[in-house]
Design an enzyme around this catalytic site. Structure first.
Site, mmCIF file in Angstrom:
data_model
loop_
_atom_site.group_PDB
_atom_site.id
_atom_site.type_symbol
_atom_site.label_atom_id
_atom_site.label_comp_id
_atom_site.label_asym_id
_atom_site.label_seq_id
_atom_site.Cartn_x
_atom_site.Cartn_y
_atom_site.Cartn_z
ATOM 1 N NE ARG A 148 -3.586 -2.125 2.863
ATOM 2 C CZ ARG A 148 -3.355 -3.236 3.573
ATOM 3 N NH1 ARG A 148 -2.183 -3.395 4.188
ATOM 4 N NH2 ARG A 148 -4.271 -4.177 3.681
ATOM 5 C CE LYS A 172 -6.470 -0.482 4.594
ATOM 6 N NZ LYS A 172 -7.785 -0.771 3.993
ATOM 7 C CG HIS A 244 -4.809 0.397 -4.162
ATOM 8 N ND1 HIS A 244 -4.305 0.297 -2.879
ATOM 9 C CD2 HIS A 244 -5.781 -0.538 -4.249
ATOM 10 C CE1 HIS A 244 -4.961 -0.643 -2.224
ATOM 11 N NE2 HIS A 244 -5.858 -1.175 -3.037
ATOM 12 N NE ARG A 247 -2.844 -3.512 -1.335
ATOM 13 C CZ ARG A 247 -2.454 -4.328 -0.357
ATOM 14 N NH1 ARG A 247 -1.168 -4.600 -0.210
ATOM 15 N NH2 ARG A 247 -3.325 -4.881 0.452
ATOM 16 C CG HIS A 270 -6.352 -8.528 1.608
ATOM 17 N ND1 HIS A 270 -6.501 -8.901 0.292
ATOM 18 C CD2 HIS A 270 -6.177 -7.182 1.591
ATOM 19 C CE1 HIS A 270 -6.412 -7.836 -0.484
ATOM 20 N NE2 HIS A 270 -6.216 -6.785 0.280
ATOM 21 C CE1 TYR A 279 -5.132 -5.844 -4.754
ATOM 22 C CE2 TYR A 279 -6.501 -4.277 -3.568
ATOM 23 C CZ TYR A 279 -5.324 -4.589 -4.213
ATOM 24 O OH TYR A 279 -4.337 -3.652 -4.322
#
Length: 299
Positions: A148, A172, A244, A247, A270, A279
């Site tokens: 990211r 995250k 992104h 990615r 994830h 995704y």
């Protein structure tokens, strides 16, 4: 207590008890700030403890005229989280968004680049400047490791484990994971470190930050967006791309070359395999190859 106090307490809860990153906390807070602005503009004086579902519905109706369904869904989700916090702390007995439905958004598949397009994009970097070597190393890292943009700008020199072939990435919610890094990406990072970064006057506090701007500070996410968009314009790429996109291309190319979803999930960071399934778009040609390769009745 007023809205400001509740929001500050909510931010502390997200940071301390849920361990969320500053970017995530800012996004959650932005949704509540937007509601506060709506109340102020419409001269509605009501505390977060007394606001009703009807008032929230008015706000959402107003927002629906300005943003798409996906953004509406994100705002509703952010507000639900805020009012769930108030319920959790016994400030309220109910969540005024409990019965408010999130608009259907469908599955939006992001743009992806072919290997040739990525090569063209990276080859368009002007290597005659110091920033050029840095930019090549950054784009190779975004694509080569599937990071990211926030993970890229926060990457530390102490996160590089080249002998073992890994990067330590903080994703995250400040969750850390190890991501494999190829020899080519290692080479460009090493080249940037040894020929460019060593000559930068590093500002205090950024001694361990890998990618620096010309003033010796950490790059912003917006700067990475600008670099990539300028390169896309330079090569006349008729696609809307962002960090992104690299990615997503990383994940798609792995999948197309036979990698399994579980491995891709771990590399992307994830929490749920469902996120990875959304995704990574599966094109029909790839599914046919999988069927003809692995199914016992393929012949």
């Amino acid at each position: 207590m007023n809205w400001t106090t509740f929001i500050k307490n909510y931010q502390s809860y997200l940071r301390i008890e849920r361990g969320l990153s500053k970017n995530t906390i800012d996004n959650y807070s932005f949704d509540v700030d937007r509601l506060c602005l709506f109340l102020e503009q419409n001269q509605i004086q009501v505390s977060p403890l007394k606001i009703t579902e009807e008032t929230i519905q008015q706000f959402i109706y107003s927002v629906s005229k300005q943003v798409n369904a996906r953004s509406q869904a994100r705002i509703i989700s952010g507000l639900k989280s805020f009012f769930n916090y108030l319920v959790f702390e016994d400030y309220r007995s109910d969540n005024p968004l409990e019965l408010i439905e999130t608009p259907k958004t469908g599955r939006k598949l992001p743009d992806t680049l072919s290997v040739a397009e990525i090569d063209t994009l990276i080859n368009a970097i002007d290597l005659s400047s110091n920033e050029g070597e840095r930019n090549r190393a950054m784009l190779e890292t975004l694509y080569g490791c599937g990071l990211r943009v926030s993970e890229l700008v926060n990457l530390k020199i102490s996160d590089l484990f080249f002998d073992e072939g890994f990067l330590k990435v903080t994703g995250k919610g400040n969750k850390q994971r190890f991501v494999p890094i190829g020899h080519l990406t290692q080479k460009y990072i090493q080249l940037y470190k040894e020929t460019i970064r060593t000559h930068i006057a590093v500002k205090k506090g950024f001694e361990d930050t890998l990618f620096l701007n010309r003033r010796g500070s950490q790059l912003t996410r917006a700067m990475i967006f600008t670099i990539i968009k300028d390169l896309a314009t330079k090569i006349n790429l008729n696609k809307t791309i962002s960090p992104h996109t690299l990615r997503h291309s990383f994940a798609t190319h792995l999948l197309e070359n036979g990698a399994d979803l579980r491995s891709i999930q771990l590399m992307l960071g994830h929490e749920s395999i469902t996120t990875t399934e959304i995704y990574v778009h599966l094109d029909r040609r790839f599914l046919t190859v999988v069927m003809n390769t692995y199914h016992p009745r393929k012949d």
